[in-house]
Enzyme design. Structure first.
Site, PDB file in Angstrom:
ATOM      1  N   ASP D 223      57.543 -73.930 -55.231  1.00 40.80           N
ATOM      2  CA  ASP D 223      58.758 -75.153 -55.348  1.00 40.80           C
ATOM      3  C   ASP D 223      60.397 -73.735 -55.257  1.00 40.80           C
ATOM      4  O   ASP D 223      60.924 -74.495 -55.879  1.00 40.80           O
ATOM      5  CB  ASP D 223      58.370 -76.452 -55.992  1.00 40.80           C
ATOM      6  CG  ASP D 223      57.887 -76.956 -54.941  1.00 40.80           C
ATOM      7  OD1 ASP D 223      57.280 -77.057 -53.452  1.00 40.80           O
ATOM      8  OD2 ASP D 223      57.242 -78.444 -55.305  1.00 40.80           O
ATOM      9  N   GLU D 224      59.054 -73.188 -55.714  1.00 39.17           N
ATOM     10  CA  GLU D 224      60.199 -72.336 -56.548  1.00 39.17           C
ATOM     11  C   GLU D 224      61.377 -71.482 -55.861  1.00 39.17           C
ATOM     12  O   GLU D 224      62.141 -70.095 -56.484  1.00 39.17           O
ATOM     13  CB  GLU D 224      59.628 -71.665 -58.450  1.00 39.17           C
ATOM     14  CG  GLU D 224      59.640 -73.229 -59.133  1.00 39.17           C
ATOM     15  CD  GLU D 224      59.717 -73.010 -60.515  1.00 39.17           C
ATOM     16  OE1 GLU D 224      59.502 -71.483 -61.136  1.00 39.17           O
ATOM     17  OE2 GLU D 224      59.194 -73.509 -61.438  1.00 39.17           O
TER      18      GLU D 224
END
Lengths: 279, 279, 279, 279
Positions: D223-224
């Site tokens: 998610d980064e």
């Protein structure tokens, strides 16, 4: 400390324009800060805006550009500067109030030279910010007589732009023609929907689910000038025309301020009654 | 297991309506799941929608309501059920495709009985989802002849609603009158802007900065029926009419699906050519 | 001329609540102007807000409601009135300026009793609108000492609400606890993203494509109070942290004003750190 | 008929880059269709994308560019072509369905080579569109074992990009490292809010008023990765986590499709975990 310049060019498109234009700046050892260009394919027309810095002979740049551009090009080269503006308003305060606050805190990129109004309502607000307020009543005057008085005041200030901040008088084509692409109006509808009087009442009666506001240049045809910025908000059956007008005020003031920022930073080109904007 | 009902009432407003209506349900020992009501102040008109559950004699409820409501009230009480629909389309696939996917995965709250089209383009897509496709060409037919053929097919299915999923034929007032507030259309503009042909081309030529789509009921006046849902997206000078049409497709399919959800769940009231919607 | 009242009730849900509550008003011959209710299914909890008009004995209404509601109900009945507020600010002017303009033109549904700030920057703006400005510097003081001075001033005015209009001091849990659901803050991010210091810098570094602002009640946990309203705008790679902060200001001031309208009109319920809002 | 090319350059900024780069194309008599450039001021880094047409020796262009660009420049020159992709999915159909419809009607600018899933749910949908479906169950396998099977299939197709269309398995850093900036994921929240499991449940519990979706490249940190596109919709207290998930589906599929269009048209640069996108 270097000077900051804004160069704007528009002309029929041809091969090599970007290369040649940036070449004139490069060979004059200027620092390009930002470049934007756009070619409209349908009309084969080229638009370019360059911010650059450096100490230069402006005429030398212009001359260099004339040498490499088509003969029917529009070229403007200006030092970046704050624009001088006159605001015209009527009774509603939200757009004027928003602009005055921005101006007071140096966020407008413009000097407000004066406020002109056909009502007295906004006098005290304007004076709080130490700006001259000119009350030009319209009662018992023809449209032309009233405009002539307004024009007399406006011209004395020699403004770069006029801002119609909910000025509820229809301008004549004559008046508009004195300031081509120099008058910015905020219209309280999502143009071209609801042209004419009382757009919020029209929107309510049509039962639309979204309302909006439109900032545009004023030309000789009411509500038909080039659109600069638009914004919208959702509404539903619980909002009547008065509610829509209240909700719309926040949209109007924000979209007007956004359009003015674009205009005052020389980011807006007008061509064929449409705008090309380098945000 | 209890039955689920939807009760819809609209009538002139008067004191005590909410108390009396909820009383009828309370005294019949029914479980209210959700209540929505709205009074339009300008017309002094009352709208109410109640979802409730319970095992009851429907006629007893109706009779109780008639006893306490004004004589000119509209009352409808139905068990919650999937609607039966016919989709009309032409060549564009995005709305039909979106509805077919939703239907296939049971997200539409409707049974698609058939797809009717004046072109063959969408035949194979429709058949992938095992739905009958009726090709009704319009060439060499009067508008009335073509509609008569469509009507013949539609009526055979006895649908609750017709969905115009980019059906590019103008319906006659006669056709519309057979299905009052039963035809949902998606119009590819932010109505009432750009009524008529090729709204994206119109939008491009006007130079708007926002485009949109409108889902509405069809009545006898083209593009003037009650609006159910609208949505918009920003555009700028880099998008031509073709780009706008492409970007608009995503708006069209989402706003049509949203409107259909509201309609199929009996959340939409129509009054004075406007909608009251309990989302 | 009738008095206008706002009745707010929240309690565990049970059958017949709407019927019984509206019955108390109906049997007291009061005119319901607007009714909103909501049942949270997960917690089986009921919320209702009724605007009504009439000349009545308030205690009689309260007593009637106590008789029919669950014993652990929250009931409040108030005449509609302008709220008295204190604004706390620091150096940024946009939220305060927007509220002052609204207040000056009677659009805020509140009386601004005073502005309190830990800087002098906003003094002259505040005084333009004839509102007391209290400068409470924080240098060389502990957080508790500074807050104690602020509290001393605030309490002297006995406000209904405190508004943190870009007040850049972190409040202690103690301070917050004196004003439960009575302090409204505007946070310059789309919470819960970018909690803590310098959210626009955080947003820039993460490379988000949308930024936002959040108006919320302040509780003992920084940035974690119940959210009242949020709004967002698109950004892209051309905007750095400073640009985002500038763009964000317009979002912040509008969303704060929107939240305050809802709060001041008694439209906001708080339950389990979330809000139920009848717009 | 001329070939169409896309030239992408990124390098440390220096004076004259635009002039020199466009010069290489001009002196090779190529037709520039569209130019975009951007200088990130904080890092003094330059990005440029040029679409041009013409019949040329690609190596001559590359060689010319190497001669005038800084030595640490990234240069890529490709004929415009459809990308080859593999879609990974799990059980949810909305993103996959939307992509299949677009693909079927030639709107995706990509060839879907195959769909890989850890469930059978989407098998029949995929086959309707004549695309191979590979079922790779994950039960009783380590993450590495499962990924190894997926990788075996994926590599056999030699795709340009992987699209995670609601693929609900967390990829290992190893897997991600095989496809740097070549895996596009749709995350069902407005990142960086609600990282991790069940973001709609998290959003519901936090009581946010806006939810969103984020399309991003996948890197080694869940998610980064660099964000490509985000979009949001409003929600309120009436929507629970299930409702938010349903509403979110339409946002997810549209924002994923938008991001893929940008990626497949070579419009997205990645630098310092952020994207520069020439839309």
């Amino acid at each position: 400390m270097q000077d900051q310049y804004i160069l704007r060019i528009d002309c029929p498109d041809e091969k090599g324009l970007v290369h040649k234009i940036t070449g004139v700046l490069y060979h004059n050892d200027l620092n390009i800060i930002r470049t934007d260009e756009f070619v409209d394919k349908e009309s084969a027309y080229f638009f370019m805006r360059i911010e650059f810095a450096g100490n230069t002979d402006e005429n030398k740049i212009i001359s260099g550009l004339i040498g490499i551009l088509p003969s029917n090009s529009n070229i403007s080269l200006n030092k970046a500067h704050k624009k001088n503006i006159i605001i015209l308003a009527t009774k509603e305060h939200h757009c004027l109030g928003d602009l005055l606050i921005r101006y007071h805190f140096n966020e407008l990129n413009a000097n407000i030279l004066a406020v002109v109004s056909n009502h007295e309502v906004l006098h005290s607000l304007t004076e709080k910010f130490n700006i001259p307020f000119h009350f030009v009543p319209h009662e018992n005057k023809s449209r032309e007589e009233h405009e002539s008085e307004v024009l007399h005041i406006v011209n004395a200030y020699r403004p770069d732009f006029l801002v119609l901040a909910k000025y509820m008088r229809v301008l004549t084509a004559d008046f508009a023609s004195y300031f081509p692409n120099k008058i910015v109006n905020i219209h309280h509808s999502f143009l071209p929907a609801f042209i004419g009087a009382n757009p919020y009442r029209q929107a309510y009666q049509r039962g639309v689910k979204i309302i909006g506001a439109t900032a545009h240049f004023v030309n000789e045809n009411l509500d038909e000038g080039p659109i600069i910025a638009q914004s919208v908000i959702p509404v539903d059956h619980t909002e009547n025309a008065t509610d829509m007008a209240r909700l719309g005020r926040d949209v109007e003031k924000i979209v007007l301020a956004k359009a003015l920022k674009l205009v005052f930073e020389d980011r807006v080109f007008v061509k064929d009654n449409k705008t090309v904007i380098f945000e």
